[in-house]
Write a protein that holds these residues in place. Structure first.
Motif, PDB file in Angstrom:
ATOM      1  N   ASN A   1      71.793  -4.467  50.724  1.00 13.18           N
ATOM      2  CA  ASN A   1      72.721  -4.385  49.584  1.00 13.18           C
ATOM      3  C   ASN A   1      72.052  -4.612  48.237  1.00 13.18           C
ATOM      4  O   ASN A   1      72.660  -4.349  47.218  1.00 13.18           O
ATOM      5  N   GLU A   2      70.843  -5.097  48.222  1.00 10.13           N
ATOM      6  CA  GLU A   2      70.257  -5.452  46.923  1.00 10.13           C
ATOM      7  C   GLU A   2      68.921  -4.761  46.686  1.00 10.13           C
ATOM      8  O   GLU A   2      68.000  -5.337  46.113  1.00 10.13           O
ATOM      9  N   LEU A   3      68.799  -3.515  47.112  1.00 12.03           N
ATOM     10  CA  LEU A   3      67.486  -2.879  47.057  1.00 12.03           C
ATOM     11  C   LEU A   3      66.933  -2.696  45.650  1.00 12.03           C
ATOM     12  O   LEU A   3      65.737  -2.898  45.441  1.00 12.03           O
ATOM     13  N   PRO A   4      67.752  -2.313  44.639  1.00 13.69           N
ATOM     14  CA  PRO A   4      67.149  -2.188  43.300  1.00 13.69           C
ATOM     15  C   PRO A   4      66.508  -3.490  42.838  1.00 13.69           C
ATOM     16  O   PRO A   4      65.494  -3.481  42.141  1.00 13.69           O
ATOM     17  N   CYS A   5      67.059  -4.636  43.286  1.00 10.20           N
ATOM     18  CA  CYS A   5      66.481  -5.937  42.889  1.00 10.20           C
ATOM     19  C   CYS A   5      65.115  -6.161  43.526  1.00 10.20           C
ATOM     20  O   CYS A   5      64.373  -7.052  43.110  1.00 10.20           O
TER      21      CYS A   5
ATOM     22  N   GLN B   1      77.193 -16.140  18.283  1.00 10.05           N
ATOM     23  CA  GLN B   1      76.786 -15.257  17.176  1.00 10.05           C
ATOM     24  C   GLN B   1      76.534 -13.817  17.631  1.00 10.05           C
ATOM     25  O   GLN B   1      76.338 -12.934  16.808  1.00 10.05           O
ATOM     26  N   ALA B   2      76.520 -13.586  18.953  1.00 11.48           N
ATOM     27  CA  ALA B   2      76.163 -12.245  19.451  1.00 11.48           C
ATOM     28  C   ALA B   2      77.311 -11.258  19.235  1.00 11.48           C
ATOM     29  O   ALA B   2      78.480 -11.600  19.410  1.00 11.48           O
ATOM     30  N   ASP B   3      76.948 -10.032  18.851  1.00  9.05           N
ATOM     31  CA  ASP B   3      77.950  -8.956  18.757  1.00  9.05           C
ATOM     32  C   ASP B   3      78.013  -8.185  20.070  1.00  9.05           C
ATOM     33  O   ASP B   3      79.057  -7.684  20.450  1.00  9.05           O
ATOM     34  N   VAL B   4      76.843  -8.081  20.732  1.00  5.49           N
ATOM     35  CA  VAL B   4      76.781  -7.310  21.979  1.00  5.49           C
ATOM     36  C   VAL B   4      75.981  -8.106  23.000  1.00  5.49           C
ATOM     37  O   VAL B   4      74.864  -8.551  22.700  1.00  5.49           O
ATOM     38  N   LEU B   5      76.549  -8.280  24.194  1.00  3.49           N
ATOM     39  CA  LEU B   5      75.821  -8.898  25.296  1.00  3.49           C
ATOM     40  C   LEU B   5      75.402  -7.776  26.232  1.00  3.49           C
ATOM     41  O   LEU B   5      76.252  -7.073  26.789  1.00  3.49           O
ATOM     42  N   LEU B   6      74.083  -7.582  26.380  1.00  4.32           N
ATOM     43  CA  LEU B   6      73.587  -6.560  27.312  1.00  4.32           C
ATOM     44  C   LEU B   6      73.196  -7.263  28.608  1.00  4.32           C
ATOM     45  O   LEU B   6      72.271  -8.086  28.613  1.00  4.32           O
ATOM     46  N   CYS B   7      73.916  -6.967  29.677  1.00  5.22           N
ATOM     47  CA  CYS B   7      73.630  -7.670  30.932  1.00  5.22           C
ATOM     48  C   CYS B   7      73.500  -6.661  32.075  1.00  5.22           C
ATOM     49  O   CYS B   7      73.843  -5.488  31.925  1.00  5.22           O
ATOM     50  N   VAL B   8      72.995  -7.131  33.209  1.00  8.19           N
ATOM     51  CA  VAL B   8      72.968  -6.294  34.409  1.00  8.19           C
ATOM     52  C   VAL B   8      74.295  -6.504  35.145  1.00  8.19           C
ATOM     53  O   VAL B   8      75.078  -5.573  35.317  1.00  8.19           O
ATOM     54  N   GLN B   9      74.573  -7.757  35.550  1.00  8.42           N
ATOM     55  CA  GLN B   9      75.860  -8.070  36.169  1.00  8.42           C
ATOM     56  C   GLN B   9      76.649  -8.976  35.226  1.00  8.42           C
ATOM     57  O   GLN B   9      76.062  -9.631  34.354  1.00  8.42           O
TER      58      GLN B   9
ATOM     59  N   ALA C   1      73.757 -14.023  38.480  1.00  9.34           N
ATOM     60  CA  ALA C   1      74.170 -13.699  39.855  1.00  9.34           C
ATOM     61  C   ALA C   1      73.032 -14.016  40.824  1.00  9.34           C
ATOM     62  O   ALA C   1      71.856 -13.806  40.505  1.00  9.34           O
ATOM     63  N   ALA C   2      73.414 -14.514  42.013  1.00  6.70           N
ATOM     64  CA  ALA C   2      72.416 -14.874  43.026  1.00  6.70           C
ATOM     65  C   ALA C   2      71.601 -13.634  43.385  1.00  6.70           C
ATOM     66  O   ALA C   2      72.151 -12.536  43.498  1.00  6.70           O
ATOM     67  N   ALA C   3      70.311 -13.807  43.543  1.00  8.74           N
ATOM     68  CA  ALA C   3      69.382 -12.744  43.980  1.00  8.74           C
ATOM     69  C   ALA C   3      69.179 -11.639  42.944  1.00  8.74           C
ATOM     70  O   ALA C   3      68.503 -10.656  43.226  1.00  8.74           O
ATOM     71  N   GLU C   4      69.762 -11.770  41.755  1.00  8.59           N
ATOM     72  CA  GLU C   4      69.553 -10.745  40.722  1.00  8.59           C
ATOM     73  C   GLU C   4      68.186 -10.972  40.074  1.00  8.59           C
ATOM     74  O   GLU C   4      67.902 -12.066  39.580  1.00  8.59           O
ATOM     75  N   THR C   5      67.344  -9.955  40.098  1.00  7.01           N
ATOM     76  CA  THR C   5      65.992 -10.102  39.536  1.00  7.01           C
ATOM     77  C   THR C   5      65.793  -9.222  38.302  1.00  7.01           C
ATOM     78  O   THR C   5      64.745  -9.248  37.684  1.00  7.01           O
TER      79      THR C   5
END
Ligand code: NAD
Length: 380
Positions: free
Chosen positions: A317-321, A69-77, A11-15
């Motif tokens: 809108n993106e302060l945590p980033c 091959q992944a069983d779980v994808l851990l993502c932010v967005q 995602a754009a601007a995701e850090t």
């Protein structure tokens, strides 16, 4: 042995990144193997070498075989539907997936036979606190909003006695006293401001006052907005009009307004109108954390600062980033706390009867479980 994959966020601007070296080590102790896409943690200050020393396999970004091959994808967005299609059927996606009315996500889950946990939907119960991503990220947003407001203001925050005379403390109005709002109150108080707070949930009054701020009682009306699961329900147009009238005088005297009022799955309540902005002092600042949900304040624009007749309107809108190292560390710990109970004897088992899992498991092996949320117009 469950295989976890940590992707580069697209995602754009995701850090942020969904695992830290610290949480990755713990997942390995719990019997998982972990693949991290090269560069996934760079913007959060976690280098590939740190993940490798914690025991991760570094993999090429977007590699079809690794995803398959992944069983779980851990993502932010959520990754794009094209990326999700690379996962094997039955794989689990865990992240802040923006589930409300998200038809595209629902279709991708069905088409690819995926399971998915949308962390926005975790029930707000005590047992869920360690896994509560909304809280960990909103806390950061509330803190950073005040720093942005203070930096943009043309005045001091604290009261100062100087040789040139006394400076009065800044006056801050916080709209919405959920997690972000309460952190904004605490931060503004630490900087020495006088703080006023508006919320429509009466339970908040005591919390606000215990932080040394003054509570603005909501308008006395018969059709008061209801509350469910600790969340406010949408207020009527008449109630919001009365609330705006009540807030107008407060804002005319304010130096900074921090807007955090939200109703999950709905447009944010409009609490500051153009007329109210016209009454604000040139040099004052509005920081709108609800801007991506339509904004609490008129004329705010996502990710932009608008100068409106001298009043600075910050679309935040993106302060945590903007605090990615701590935002990622806390988010990663939230994911570990959520998944730890599901990892027993080197197996990942989802107990769909468990209140936490049932609340956020929007799809299971391609069948949609939270159509009430995913259907456009749906809410919880
Ligand atoms: P949120 O982001 O959905 O909303 C922020 C605030 O806006 C809320 O306090 C809400 O009442 C307020 N609001 C809505 N309409 C408004 C209006 N017209 N005017 C003024 N304010 C308005 O909420 P959140 O920060 O996610 O927290 C919601 C609740 O969940 C809180 O009660 C919090 O204490 C609780 N909580 C519980 C847990 C837990 O037990 N696991 C964890 C975190 C938060």
């Amino acid at each position: 042995m469950p295989r976890l994959l940590i992707p580069i966020e697209s995602a754009a601007a995701e850090t942020r990144v969904a695992a830290s070296p610290e949480t990755l080590k713990k997942f390995i102790v719990l019997g998982c193997s972990v693949a991290v896409e090269r560069g996934a943690g760079v913007s959060s200050g976690f280098l590939d070498e740190a993940y490798a020393s914690a025991g991760a396999d570094l993999v090429a970004p977007g590699d079809a075989q690794t995803w398959g091959q992944a069983d779980v994808l851990l993502c932010v967005q959520s990754p794009s539907p094209t990326s999700l299609a690379r996962l094997r059927r039955g794989a689990l996606v865990v992240g802040m997936l923006s589930p409300y009315g998200n038809h595209e996500l629902s279709e991708a889950m069905k088409a690819c036979g995926l399971s998915a946990m949308a962390l926005e939907l975790l029930p707000r119960i005590s047992r869920a606190q360690a896994a509560d991503v909304l809280s960990s990220q909103a806390n950061i947003a509330g803190y950073k909003a005040v720093l942005l407001g203070a930096a943009a203001l043309d005045r001091y925050f604290p009261m100062l006695m100087t040789a040139a005379g006394t400076v009065q403390p800044a006056r801050v109005v916080v709209l919405g006293a959920g997690v972000a709002g309460l952190q904004a109150v605490a931060t503004a108080r630490r900087l020495g401001a006088v703080v006023y707070v508006s919320d429509i949930r009466p339970a908040v009054k005591e919390q606000v006052e215990s932080l040394g701020a003054r509570f603005i009682d909501p308008p006395e009306m018969e059709d008061k907005p209801a509350e469910s699961g600790g969340y406010a329900k949408q207020a009527s147009d008449a109630f919001l009009a009365a609330q705006r009238q009540q807030l107008s005088d407060q804002l005319a005297q304010a130096d900074v307004a921090i807007c955090t009022a939200q109703v999950p799955g709905r447009r944010a309540p409009r609490l500051i109108s153009e007329d109210m902005l016209d009454r604000m002092r040139p040099g004052s600042v509005v920081v709108d954390l609800a801007v991506a949900q339509g904004g609490n304040c008129a004329d705010t624009v996502p990710s932009q600062t608008v100068n409106r007749k001298g009043v600075k309107l910050i679309g935040a809108n993106e302060l945590p980033c903007s605090v990615p190292n701590h935002a990622s560390s806390l988010y990663a710990r939230n994911l570990l706390a959520l998944l730890q109970p599901t990892l027993q004897d080197g197996q990942l088992t989802l107990d769909t009867e468990d209140e936490l899992i049932a609340g956020c498991l929007i799809a299971h092996d391609g069948s949609i479980r939270r159509g009430d949320v995913l259907t456009p117009g749906g809410t919880n």
